[in-house]
Design a protein around this motif. Sequence first.
Motif, mmCIF file in Angstrom:
data_model
loop_
_atom_site.group_PDB
_atom_site.id
_atom_site.type_symbol
_atom_site.label_atom_id
_atom_site.label_comp_id
_atom_site.label_asym_id
_atom_site.label_seq_id
_atom_site.Cartn_x
_atom_site.Cartn_y
_atom_site.Cartn_z
ATOM 1 N N ASN A 186 13.302 -29.135 7.024
ATOM 2 C CA ASN A 186 13.178 -28.160 5.934
ATOM 3 C C ASN A 186 11.734 -27.670 5.831
ATOM 4 O O ASN A 186 11.324 -27.100 4.833
ATOM 5 C CB ASN A 186 13.681 -28.723 4.602
ATOM 6 N N GLN A 187 10.986 -27.897 6.914
ATOM 7 C CA GLN A 187 9.564 -27.522 6.916
ATOM 8 C C GLN A 187 9.390 -26.076 7.371
ATOM 9 O O GLN A 187 8.678 -25.776 8.331
ATOM 10 C CB GLN A 187 8.776 -28.469 7.827
ATOM 11 N N PHE A 188 10.106 -25.178 6.708
ATOM 12 C CA PHE A 188 9.943 -23.757 7.031
ATOM 13 C C PHE A 188 10.115 -22.905 5.783
ATOM 14 O O PHE A 188 10.580 -23.398 4.746
ATOM 15 C CB PHE A 188 10.915 -23.339 8.145
ATOM 16 N N PHE B 163 14.733 -21.506 17.298
ATOM 17 C CA PHE B 163 13.981 -21.825 16.071
ATOM 18 C C PHE B 163 13.947 -23.341 15.842
ATOM 19 O O PHE B 163 12.934 -23.885 15.395
ATOM 20 C CB PHE B 163 14.662 -21.127 14.885
ATOM 21 N N ALA B 164 15.054 -24.022 16.183
ATOM 22 C CA ALA B 164 15.115 -25.483 16.046
ATOM 23 C C ALA B 164 14.517 -26.176 17.266
ATOM 24 O O ALA B 164 13.889 -27.220 17.165
ATOM 25 C CB ALA B 164 16.564 -25.923 15.866
ATOM 26 N N ALA C 151 17.176 -12.267 6.915
ATOM 27 C CA ALA C 151 16.107 -13.227 6.618
ATOM 28 C C ALA C 151 15.178 -13.370 7.808
ATOM 29 O O ALA C 151 15.569 -13.146 8.962
ATOM 30 C CB ALA C 151 16.710 -14.578 6.266
ATOM 31 N N ILE C 152 13.948 -13.733 7.477
ATOM 32 C CA ILE C 152 12.964 -14.137 8.492
ATOM 33 C C ILE C 152 12.582 -15.563 8.150
ATOM 34 O O ILE C 152 12.272 -15.851 6.980
ATOM 35 C CB ILE C 152 11.701 -13.247 8.422
ATOM 36 N N ALA C 153 12.622 -16.459 9.120
ATOM 37 C CA ALA C 153 12.225 -17.844 8.874
ATOM 38 C C ALA C 153 11.110 -18.244 9.835
ATOM 39 O O ALA C 153 11.161 -17.912 11.026
ATOM 40 C CB ALA C 153 13.424 -18.777 9.027
ATOM 41 N N PHE D 70 1.016 -16.103 7.678
ATOM 42 C CA PHE D 70 1.658 -15.019 8.421
ATOM 43 C C PHE D 70 2.904 -14.507 7.695
ATOM 44 O O PHE D 70 3.095 -13.302 7.541
ATOM 45 C CB PHE D 70 2.005 -15.505 9.834
ATOM 46 N N ILE D 71 3.743 -15.425 7.204
ATOM 47 C CA ILE D 71 5.005 -14.970 6.594
ATOM 48 C C ILE D 71 4.730 -14.143 5.327
ATOM 49 O O ILE D 71 5.422 -13.157 5.050
ATOM 50 C CB ILE D 71 5.990 -16.130 6.327
ATOM 51 N N ASP D 72 3.691 -14.508 4.591
ATOM 52 C CA ASP D 72 3.363 -13.715 3.399
ATOM 53 C C ASP D 72 2.703 -12.393 3.776
ATOM 54 O O ASP D 72 2.783 -11.419 3.030
ATOM 55 C CB ASP D 72 2.488 -14.538 2.457
#
Length: 530
Positions: free
Chosen positions: A165-167, A300-301, A326-328, A366-368
């Motif tokens: 859950n570290q994303f 991704f995993a 979504a973008i993860a 980066f995601i923000d």
Amino acid sequence: MNMNIDFSQYAQLSPFELKDKLIELAQSEPDRPLLDAGRGNPNFMAIAPRRAFLRLGDFAVSEAERTYSYLNSHFGGIPDGEGMLSRFDTYVQQHGHLEGVHFLDRALAYAKDRLGIDKQAFLSELVNAFLGCNYPVPPRMLTHMETVVKAYLGEEMYGHLPVSNQFDVFATEGGTASMTYTFQTMFKNRLLKQGDKIAVVTPVFTPYLEIPELEEYQLEMVELRLDEEQWQLPMEEIEKLADPAIKLLCVVNPANPASVKLSDASLDILAEFVEQRRNDLFIVTDDVYGTFADDFVSLFAKVPYNTLCVYSFSKYFGATGWRLGAIAVHHDNVFDDALESLPMAEKRALDERYASLTPTPREIRFIDRIVAESRSVALNHTAGLSLPQQVQMGLFSLSCLMDADGEYKAACKGIIRQRYNTLYKNLGTMPEADSNRVDYYTLLELDVLGRQLYGQGFVDWFKAANKGQDFLFRLAASTGVILLPGKGFDVVHGSVRVSLANLTHYEYELIGRETRTLLDQYFSEYQANQ
Ligand SMILES: *Cc1c(COP(=O)(O)O)cnc(C)c1O
């Protein structure tokens, strides 16, 4: 069927012009139904989470009516949440026989017991979001909704691997918005520059071929071609990534149009290659079809540090019009590390770019930055996916999380696979089983079909006489059936993509039969020419 019309004048049409022409030909007989098997849009959809959305709406509006409504009956106020949970319990007692209400009741319990989300807090978030009475805060995504969507992505993307859950997740207006925002942000942040090389696994969904060529990007594209038997990545294709000038790898997995997922072996080899030789590589994986595969594992995993995941709710939930994606990105990721390693001059330029958001722009992850770039930075305070959309996204996710027996998944996978079998049965040939196959689309490979049905001599004639495109036009004109050329997706040899998502069983039967009839006619033509 009239085999004498000459369609060669249309040889130079672009993919979209071609599609329009096919539709025109298919509609040339007014009373005949148009069977457009080119469309990826599913004709099935998830019902339970939509009912829940509706019932939540009833409850939410009555919560809004609790204040200010004394002014007049058209007036309400933003719910303050106080006592909301006990009023909801009453609502459940009164209307629990309605499926949507029952769903909501279970969803609150699931969120509390399995995700540790406080009931009152979640209900309040859902109610206010349904009403759409505030700007999206935090703009990336509502807090509890993110927890829910993370759990959903965790369940769908990790297969047999331990779930992390570290994303973080950014809720977007669909997979296409996710792609647009990601490219934009990589450019504005100097992670990609004009003239850089990017690798794209092909054949692929055409936008991935077109975006890199846009004049603002001008990327040099390196194709990593899937083998056209198993649709896996051969080692010599993966080896191309050894070129350090390749900055980004784009993968659609399971592939579109091949509709086959990368095998465990392919994932292992690719993961090992990236870890050992290209730890600096950016990867974007588009896993829109992952939920239709058996035992799906995303890059991704598998390669969490390097990989940004693009997901869309469009296909699996029959929700293309909702615009939900979504973008993860994992907390520990190559994108943030690359920002950290930029030359000082570029960091200073970016400090200025993001100065309006915070006194410490270098700390913006980066995601923000993707969130900010989605609204040209300056309008970051009104960024974010509309809140009712986030509600439906959360309810879609919960419907799967609560479906312990996987009934919805079985139904989705079942419907496309039954259509697949019907199509091939009526063509008179059945492909070999392959556990990596997804069957959301299928490529009718005319040379393979032709060889199986009539032998290599026929195939050689068909190719030499350039009958591939002629086949599409003839099929449309004589039967009303529209198939898209695989060539639009950069498939080398004669093949057409059939979507198994958007017509009825009966219509796939018809397509199979009509295609076979037409092929038989080409065969007669071939025999007559011998
Ligand atoms: C359909 C599709 C999308 C589009 O997703 P939206 O959420 O509808 O924008 C993205 N990627 C691939 C590979 C697709 O096939």
